[in-house]
Write a protein that holds these residues in place. Structure first.
Motif, PDB file in Angstrom:
ATOM      1  N   CYS A   1      35.117  46.176  27.054  1.00 17.78           N
ATOM      2  CA  CYS A   1      34.050  47.125  26.756  1.00 17.78           C
ATOM      3  C   CYS A   1      33.322  46.613  25.517  1.00 17.78           C
ATOM      4  O   CYS A   1      33.890  46.604  24.421  1.00 17.78           O
ATOM      5  CB  CYS A   1      34.615  48.525  26.505  1.00 17.78           C
ATOM      6  SG  CYS A   1      33.342  49.671  25.922  1.00 17.78           S
ATOM      7  N   LEU A   2      32.096  46.183  25.701  1.00 16.76           N
ATOM      8  CA  LEU A   2      31.285  45.653  24.606  1.00 16.76           C
ATOM      9  C   LEU A   2      30.383  46.753  24.083  1.00 16.76           C
ATOM     10  O   LEU A   2      29.591  47.329  24.833  1.00 16.76           O
ATOM     11  CB  LEU A   2      30.449  44.464  25.108  1.00 16.76           C
ATOM     12  CG  LEU A   2      29.439  43.882  24.124  1.00 16.76           C
ATOM     13  CD1 LEU A   2      30.129  43.340  22.875  1.00 16.76           C
ATOM     14  CD2 LEU A   2      28.609  42.797  24.791  1.00 16.76           C
TER      15      LEU A   2
ATOM     16  N   PHE B   1      33.814  53.564  31.533  1.00 15.21           N
ATOM     17  CA  PHE B   1      34.230  53.415  32.926  1.00 15.21           C
ATOM     18  C   PHE B   1      35.600  54.029  33.203  1.00 15.21           C
ATOM     19  O   PHE B   1      35.842  54.597  34.262  1.00 15.21           O
ATOM     20  CB  PHE B   1      34.241  51.922  33.291  1.00 15.21           C
ATOM     21  CG  PHE B   1      34.582  51.651  34.727  1.00 15.21           C
ATOM     22  CD1 PHE B   1      33.643  51.844  35.726  1.00 15.21           C
ATOM     23  CD2 PHE B   1      35.854  51.198  35.086  1.00 15.21           C
ATOM     24  CE1 PHE B   1      33.961  51.595  37.064  1.00 15.21           C
ATOM     25  CE2 PHE B   1      36.176  50.952  36.414  1.00 15.21           C
ATOM     26  CZ  PHE B   1      35.227  51.151  37.402  1.00 15.21           C
ATOM     27  N   HIS B   2      36.540  53.888  32.269  1.00 16.33           N
ATOM     28  CA  HIS B   2      37.923  54.335  32.499  1.00 16.33           C
ATOM     29  C   HIS B   2      38.199  55.738  31.958  1.00 16.33           C
ATOM     30  O   HIS B   2      39.365  56.120  31.824  1.00 16.33           O
ATOM     31  CB  HIS B   2      38.899  53.332  31.885  1.00 16.33           C
ATOM     32  CG  HIS B   2      38.892  52.007  32.583  1.00 16.33           C
ATOM     33  ND1 HIS B   2      39.523  51.784  33.785  1.00 16.33           N
ATOM     34  CD2 HIS B   2      38.297  50.829  32.264  1.00 16.33           C
ATOM     35  CE1 HIS B   2      39.336  50.538  34.175  1.00 16.33           C
ATOM     36  NE2 HIS B   2      38.591  49.936  33.276  1.00 16.33           N
TER      37      HIS B   2
ATOM     38  N   GLY C   1      25.172  40.320  35.486  1.00 18.29           N
ATOM     39  CA  GLY C   1      24.626  41.261  36.456  1.00 18.29           C
ATOM     40  C   GLY C   1      25.599  42.332  36.908  1.00 18.29           C
ATOM     41  O   GLY C   1      25.182  43.406  37.357  1.00 18.29           O
ATOM     42  N   ASP C   2      26.913  42.061  36.818  1.00 19.84           N
ATOM     43  CA  ASP C   2      27.916  43.040  37.254  1.00 19.84           C
ATOM     44  C   ASP C   2      28.361  43.975  36.134  1.00 19.84           C
ATOM     45  O   ASP C   2      29.184  44.868  36.363  1.00 19.84           O
ATOM     46  CB  ASP C   2      29.158  42.321  37.805  1.00 19.84           C
ATOM     47  CG  ASP C   2      28.849  41.564  39.085  1.00 19.84           C
ATOM     48  OD1 ASP C   2      27.927  41.995  39.805  1.00 19.84           O
ATOM     49  OD2 ASP C   2      29.523  40.552  39.359  1.00 19.84           O
ATOM     50  N   CYS C   3      27.870  43.757  34.946  1.00 19.15           N
ATOM     51  CA  CYS C   3      28.275  44.578  33.794  1.00 19.15           C
ATOM     52  C   CYS C   3      27.713  45.991  33.961  1.00 19.15           C
ATOM     53  O   CYS C   3      26.525  46.177  34.254  1.00 19.15           O
ATOM     54  CB  CYS C   3      27.753  43.934  32.512  1.00 19.15           C
ATOM     55  SG  CYS C   3      28.329  44.750  31.006  1.00 19.15           S
ATOM     56  N   ILE C   4      28.563  46.995  33.782  1.00 22.39           N
ATOM     57  CA  ILE C   4      28.152  48.396  33.921  1.00 22.39           C
ATOM     58  C   ILE C   4      27.528  48.846  32.594  1.00 22.39           C
ATOM     59  O   ILE C   4      28.078  48.586  31.523  1.00 22.39           O
ATOM     60  CB  ILE C   4      29.360  49.279  34.296  1.00 22.39           C
ATOM     61  CG1 ILE C   4      30.005  48.739  35.573  1.00 22.39           C
ATOM     62  CG2 ILE C   4      28.933  50.724  34.491  1.00 22.39           C
ATOM     63  CD1 ILE C   4      31.363  49.323  35.859  1.00 22.39           C
TER      64      ILE C   4
ATOM     65  N   ALA D   1      31.615  40.481  29.265  1.00 21.46           N
ATOM     66  CA  ALA D   1      31.710  41.952  29.221  1.00 21.46           C
ATOM     67  C   ALA D   1      31.706  42.573  30.615  1.00 21.46           C
ATOM     68  O   ALA D   1      30.897  42.214  31.465  1.00 21.46           O
ATOM     69  CB  ALA D   1      30.571  42.522  28.390  1.00 21.46           C
ATOM     70  N   ASN D   2      32.620  43.516  30.833  1.00 20.14           N
ATOM     71  CA  ASN D   2      32.648  44.307  32.069  1.00 20.14           C
ATOM     72  C   ASN D   2      31.788  45.560  31.945  1.00 20.14           C
ATOM     73  O   ASN D   2      31.331  46.111  32.940  1.00 20.14           O
ATOM     74  CB  ASN D   2      34.076  44.738  32.395  1.00 20.14           C
ATOM     75  CG  ASN D   2      35.011  43.556  32.557  1.00 20.14           C
ATOM     76  OD1 ASN D   2      35.766  43.222  31.636  1.00 20.14           O
ATOM     77  ND2 ASN D   2      34.951  42.893  33.701  1.00 20.14           N
ATOM     78  N   GLU D   3      31.648  45.989  30.698  1.00 13.65           N
ATOM     79  CA  GLU D   3      30.988  47.274  30.429  1.00 13.65           C
ATOM     80  C   GLU D   3      30.232  47.124  29.111  1.00 13.65           C
ATOM     81  O   GLU D   3      30.758  46.582  28.147  1.00 13.65           O
ATOM     82  CB  GLU D   3      32.101  48.329  30.320  1.00 13.65           C
ATOM     83  CG  GLU D   3      31.751  49.658  29.758  1.00 13.65           C
ATOM     84  CD  GLU D   3      32.985  50.572  29.646  1.00 13.65           C
ATOM     85  OE1 GLU D   3      32.833  51.665  29.108  1.00 13.65           O
ATOM     86  OE2 GLU D   3      34.095  50.184  30.075  1.00 13.65           O
TER      87      GLU D   3
END
Length: 209
Positions: free
Chosen positions: A124-125, A29-30, A166-169, A141-143
């Motif tokens: 980041c997982l 993502f970053h 559900g919001d994890c990319i 996890a965010n990602e």
């Protein structure tokens, strides 16, 4: 490692520091963002394709006071990425508290195989088949970044995606040595399953750390 030092490492006030460097985040993502990387030694997950196997043995990396780590980091960036090795081998609480006191953004790259410690702005997982993440890491996890080494990794990726929020990319990233073979498969897969995104190791294409 001396007993007194080991006690400090176990408390997270010293960490086996492998390297630290200022660069551009190359993945996920970053990607494209300037960030200061802190690579902590120690990992027993054992990915055969790991590109930093020298990080596995924590005893090869000098226990370093977190004050010194934070002081160095503060000279370069407000975005700090803690990676490894497997950073959650150690208690990340003291280091992240100190970084947050300095107003820094704290990111971690982890397999999630150990207890989640620390205060994180971004997790980041990157799960591994050999040692699966803990339930708490999935939830936080965010990602999710799954490395694709062979075709079975698509099945594994879907299994892992079912466990995160559900919001994890969701990202699929070709393992570097297999990129020519796996990248076209990933592109096709993402086009058929657009909940996924493609992640590339752009720092390797740019020839930066």
């Amino acid at each position: 490692m001396k007993k007194e030092v080991q006690i400090l490492v176990d408390k997270g006030v010293m960490l086996p520091l492998m390297e630290e460097f200022y660069t551009i985040q190359g993945e996920g993502f970053h990607k494209g963002t300037a960030a200061y990387f802190i690579r902590v030694g120690g990992c027993d997950v054992g990915c055969h394709w790991c590109d930093v196997k020298e990080s596995w043995n924590a005893e090869l990396h000098p226990p370093t006071a977190i004050e010194a780590i934070v002081e160095n980091a503060s000279k370069y960036s407000k975005t700090i990425v803690i990676t490894g090795g497997e950073p959650l081998t150690w208690d990340m609480g003291p280091l992240t508290e100190m970084l947050k006191e300095r107003g820094m953004q704290t990111h971690i790259e982890t397999s999630g195989a150990y207890k989640l410690t620390g205060i994180w702005d971004w997790i980041c997982l990157s799960p591994k088949k050999m040692k699966l993440p803990t339930e708490e890491v999935y939830k936080a996890a965010n990602e999710l970044k799954v490395i694709v080494f062979n075709k079975d990794d698509f099945r594994f990726a879907e299994e892992q995606a079912a466990k995160v929020g559900g919001d994890c990319i969701l990202y699929l990233q070709p393992e570097w040595s297999k990129r020519e073979k796996m990248s076209p498969l990933i592109v096709d897969y993402v086009m058929q399953n657009p909940k996924w995104k493609v992640s590339l190791q752009t720092h390797k294409y740019l020839n930066i750390p």
